[in-house]
Design a protein around this motif. Structure first.
Motif, short mmCIF file in Angstrom:
data_model
loop_
_atom_site.label_atom_id
_atom_site.label_comp_id
_atom_site.label_asym_id
_atom_site.label_seq_id
_atom_site.Cartn_x
_atom_site.Cartn_y
_atom_site.Cartn_z
N ASP A 94 0.81 -1.22 0.00
CA ASP A 94 0.00 0.00 0.00
C ASP A 94 0.84 1.26 0.00
OD1 ASP A 94 0.75 -0.94 2.61
OD2 ASP A 94 -0.51 0.63 3.48
N LEU A 95 2.12 1.16 0.33
CA LEU A 95 3.00 2.33 0.37
C LEU A 95 3.96 2.38 -0.81
CD1 LEU A 95 3.97 2.47 4.17
CD2 LEU A 95 2.41 3.99 2.94
N LEU A 96 3.80 1.47 -1.77
CA LEU A 96 4.80 1.34 -2.83
C LEU A 96 4.28 1.64 -4.23
CD1 LEU A 96 6.69 -1.83 -1.53
CD2 LEU A 96 7.44 0.56 -1.46
N GLY A 97 3.07 2.13 -4.34
CA GLY A 97 2.58 2.56 -5.64
C GLY A 97 2.29 1.42 -6.60
N ASP A 98 2.17 1.76 -7.88
CA ASP A 98 1.74 0.80 -8.89
C ASP A 98 2.89 0.04 -9.52
OD1 ASP A 98 -0.89 1.63 -8.53
OD2 ASP A 98 -0.72 3.20 -10.05
N GLY A 99 4.13 0.43 -9.25
CA GLY A 99 5.28 -0.26 -9.80
C GLY A 99 5.44 -0.01 -11.30
N PRO A 100 6.37 -0.69 -11.99
CA PRO A 100 7.27 -1.69 -11.40
C PRO A 100 8.42 -1.09 -10.59
CG PRO A 100 7.78 -1.42 -13.71
CD PRO A 100 6.57 -0.57 -13.45
N HIS A 101 8.63 0.22 -10.73
CA HIS A 101 9.69 0.87 -9.95
C HIS A 101 9.16 1.24 -8.56
CE1 HIS A 101 7.42 4.25 -11.73
NE2 HIS A 101 7.70 4.85 -10.58
N VAL A 102 10.07 1.70 -7.72
CA VAL A 102 9.72 2.19 -6.38
C VAL A 102 10.26 3.61 -6.24
CG1 VAL A 102 10.18 1.95 -3.90
CG2 VAL A 102 9.70 -0.08 -5.29
N GLN A 103 9.40 4.51 -5.79
CA GLN A 103 9.82 5.88 -5.48
C GLN A 103 9.47 6.19 -4.03
OE1 GLN A 103 11.42 8.59 -7.51
NE2 GLN A 103 11.72 8.98 -5.32
N LEU A 104 10.49 6.36 -3.22
CA LEU A 104 10.29 6.71 -1.82
C LEU A 104 10.24 8.23 -1.68
CD1 LEU A 104 12.89 4.23 -0.25
CD2 LEU A 104 10.42 3.89 -0.52
N TRP A 105 9.56 8.70 -0.61
CA TRP A 105 9.40 10.14 -0.38
C TRP A 105 9.51 10.44 1.12
CZ3 TRP A 105 9.15 13.87 -4.03
CH2 TRP A 105 8.80 13.50 -5.34
N PRO A 106 10.09 11.59 1.48
CA PRO A 106 10.13 11.97 2.89
C PRO A 106 8.75 12.08 3.52
CG PRO A 106 11.68 13.31 1.63
CD PRO A 106 10.87 12.53 0.63
N HIS A 107 7.78 12.63 2.79
CA HIS A 107 6.47 12.87 3.40
C HIS A 107 5.62 11.61 3.48
CE1 HIS A 107 5.48 13.07 -0.87
NE2 HIS A 107 4.18 13.01 -0.58
N VAL A 108 5.99 10.56 2.77
CA VAL A 108 5.24 9.30 2.81
C VAL A 108 5.97 8.26 3.65
CG1 VAL A 108 4.30 7.40 1.44
CG2 VAL A 108 4.23 9.74 0.54
N HIS A 109 7.28 8.12 3.42
CA HIS A 109 8.05 7.03 4.02
C HIS A 109 9.03 7.50 5.09
CE1 HIS A 109 7.07 5.96 -0.23
NE2 HIS A 109 6.60 4.88 0.36
N GLY A 110 9.25 8.81 5.20
CA GLY A 110 10.22 9.31 6.18
C GLY A 110 11.66 9.12 5.76
N THR A 111 11.88 8.72 4.51
CA THR A 111 13.21 8.51 3.97
C THR A 111 13.55 9.62 3.00
OG1 THR A 111 12.49 7.27 2.03
CG2 THR A 111 12.79 6.02 4.06
N ASP A 112 14.79 9.63 2.52
CA ASP A 112 15.10 10.47 1.37
C ASP A 112 14.28 9.99 0.17
OD1 ASP A 112 16.88 11.84 2.93
OD2 ASP A 112 18.68 10.95 2.05
N ALA A 113 14.17 10.83 -0.85
CA ALA A 113 13.36 10.48 -2.02
C ALA A 113 14.16 9.61 -2.98
CB ALA A 113 12.86 11.74 -2.72
N MET A 114 14.36 8.36 -2.57
CA MET A 114 15.15 7.39 -3.34
C MET A 114 14.29 6.72 -4.40
SD MET A 114 18.21 7.47 -1.93
CE MET A 114 18.90 6.05 -2.75
N PHE A 115 14.90 6.51 -5.57
CA PHE A 115 14.25 5.78 -6.66
C PHE A 115 14.95 4.45 -6.86
CE2 PHE A 115 14.36 4.46 -11.12
CZ PHE A 115 13.02 4.42 -11.45
#
Length: 457
Positions: free
Chosen positions: A429-450
């Motif tokens: 539920d926190l990883l979007g539609d894929g196939p890639h992964v995009q992290l975000w500070p405001h969603v995951h508390g991490t840097d915005a890593m791809f």
């Protein structure tokens, strides 16, 4: 009364913050590298160190907003203000708008800083400008100076959260055009980031590190600990080499390359752009547990030296070479390409960088990223995996690079990267539609890593 103050009469925390801003302005230094050493050298610790850090990093991060306010209050462009005076005006304005420091203290200490070096004339100018600044709070200045949200919402949000407009536009595009998501992303990026520690597998567990550091086990990476405050250098496990400082998103990227399904893994792994060594250390620790070996390529001798310090006693071989033509033989089972990028995903950790980057930087980096990914796919064995990552959410550096390279090479396929980071509380539920992964500070508390995962037939 003397025209100048003696250095010993000044607040050491504010002096350190001023000197950090000066190094950033004059030498293009990095605040997060300059300030910690300065604090150690000057024996500034405890609350004074925390205050100096808040002032230096905060003022560097908010520079665009501060400069607009200073220019309005001074009735002249900041380019026309002497640099040594401007550094202090930025610190004073930051205190007035974004801290609980009283107006009198913010103004008087700033005046003292300028008078100690520049004399009474410039000190009077600083006094007048900061008194004008103090007449409004941050919200009032934003309403006065930002574009109208009705006419230019992106420009308004960029000003409000101290980002160049072009970066706000990049975030908007990466977030699918959602204004609410954009506001949340910019707000998170404008906050001082938490400190994430990484427990070195085989040496210490996250639970042990949390107990000894008085931190909290992370939500996602099995090696992460959230440090509530203080200097990470004071953590014994870090001093002893059992742990390091690493964003949880970076930990997830490093782990991802080690857990991907690979046919007949022979234990030949590669980190293509390994400096300064954080991911290489984590991958190397896992390689040791799995009986694998890691080749780490780094083009810079200085950064290669940093890798050597963190991978000592691990099965890691360092190659100082251009990863596009490293001379290594093909046939790797697992390859991490953490490509050089704009760093737009870690702006909160590099406070001044948002004001240095330009769109031209991105254009040059995209060419390099495609060359590196093409070489990674040459080096990986059929059925092996290449994990491509950037610390940037810029579509030009992420999905576009992957799509272009996949389309240009026969037999290359993009895999679903989401299972590679489905760990801890990080569910689908926190990883979007894929196939890639995009992290975000405001969603995951991490840097915005791809993260993207690829293989070839």
């Amino acid at each position: 009364m003397s025209g100048k103050l003696r250095q010993k009469d000044l607040d050491p925390a504010r002096v350190a913050a001023r000197d950090t801003l000066r190094a950033v302005r004059e030498r293009d230094a990095y605040a997060n590298l300059v300030l910690p050493k300065m604090l150690r050298d000057r024996k500034i610790d405890g609350r004074d160190a925390a205050f100096a850090t808040e002032l230096a990093y905060g003022a560097a991060r908010a520079q665009g907003l501060l400069d607009a306010v200073i220019s309005s209050a001074a009735k002249r462009p900041v380019a026309d203000i002497d640099g040594t005076v401007l550094d202090v005006l930025r610190l004073g304005t930051y205190q007035l708008l974004r801290t609980r420091v009283g107006a009198h203290a913010a103004v008087s200490t700033s005046v003292d800083l300028v008078r100690s070096e520049n004399g009474m004339g410039p000190a009077g100018f600083v006094n007048a400008v900061l008194r004008k600044v103090s007449q409004k709070d941050e919200d009032m200045w934003v309403e006065e100076l930002a574009p109208s949200p009705a006419d230019d919402l992106v420009g308004y949000l960029a000003f409000q959260y101290a980002h160049p407009r072009w970066i706000a536009e990049v975030f908007r595009d990466a977030l699918g055009g959602s204004a609410g998501q954009l506001q949340a992303a910019l707000a998170a990026d404008d906050e001082r980031p938490p400190v994430h520690l990484v427990a070195r597998p085989g040496l210490i567990t996250a639970e042990e590190l949390a107990l000894t550091s008085e931190g909290e086990v992370g939500d996602y990476s099995p090696y992460c600990v959230y440090l509530p405050g203080g200097d990470p250098g004071d953590v014994a496990a870090i001093r002893e080499g059992y742990a390091g400082v690493q964003d949880e998103g970076s930990q997830l990227i490093a782990r991802a390359v080690t857990v991907a399904e690979v046919a007949d893994d022979a234990g030949r792994w590669l980190d293509m752009c390994a400096g300064p060594g954080g991911k290489a250390a984590l991958i190397g620790s896992l390689a040791e547990i799995d009986g694998a070996r890691l080749d780490a390529v780094e083009v810079s001798e200085h950064r290669a030296g940093l890798i050597r310090k963190v991978v000592a006693d691990l099965p890691v071989t360092i190659h100082v070479a251009d990863a596009r033509s490293s001379g290594l033989d093909a046939g790797y089972d697992r390859i991490l390409l953490d490509a050089p990028c704009s760093g737009l995903g870690s702006l909160r950790r590099r406070p001044e960088s948002r004001w240095r980057r330009t769109t031209a930087d991105v254009d040059e980096l995209v060419v390099l990223q495609k060359q590196l990914l093409t070489e990674a796919l040459r080096l990986v064995k059929p059925g092996g995996v290449v994990v491509y990552s950037t610390c940037s959410p810029h579509p030009a550096e992420t999905t576009a690079v992957v799509a272009d390279v996949v389309a240009s090479i026969d037999g290359v396929r993009q895999l679903d990267a989401r299972p590679l980071v489905t760990v801890g509380k990080l569910g689908p539920d926190l990883l979007g539609d894929g196939p890639h992964v995009q992290l975000w500070p405001h969603v995951h508390g991490t840097d915005a890593m791809f993260l993207a995962a690829l293989t070839r037939d």
